[in-house]
Design a protein around this motif. Structure first.
Motif: not given
Length: 102
Positions: A73-89
């Motif tokens: 399936r395609k990634l959802t808009e939310e999943e795409l947005a999560e990929e764009q967020e910098p990894d806090m660790d």
């Protein structure tokens, strides 16, 4: 409609629905000997004339996904947005390197 026309129409539909750059999630793969693990994310490179989605997976694997045999399936808009967020660790590790050392 003959089989070639049917495949061609389906391929055109997949080309429109999954253009190059589309992010997908492979839910499960058929019996391919070079199978990619379930729940692996990837990017569509191209869709060929018989409807196979050629993908570059985040694991480094490059393989064709066959609609009807493989589940995805395609990634959802939310999943795409999560990929764009910098990894806090990663940010925390970088901050430690900027401290004063004596």
């Amino acid at each position: 409609m003959n089989e070639w026309d049917k495949l061609h129409r389906m391929a055109e539909r997949y080309k429109a629905e999954y253009p190059s750059g589309t992010r997908i999630l492979l839910l499960s793969m058929g019996n391919d000997i070079h199978r990619v693990r379930d729940n692996t994310r990837g990017t569509v490179i191209a869709v060929d004339d018989i409807g196979t989605l050629h993908c570059d997976f985040d694991t480094g694997a490059m393989i064709g996904i066959i609609p009807g045999e493989d589940s995805f399936r395609k990634l959802t808009e939310e999943e795409l947005a999560e990929e764009q967020e910098p990894d806090m660790d990663e940010d925390e590790d970088e901050d430690e390197d900027f401290g004063m050392k004596m």
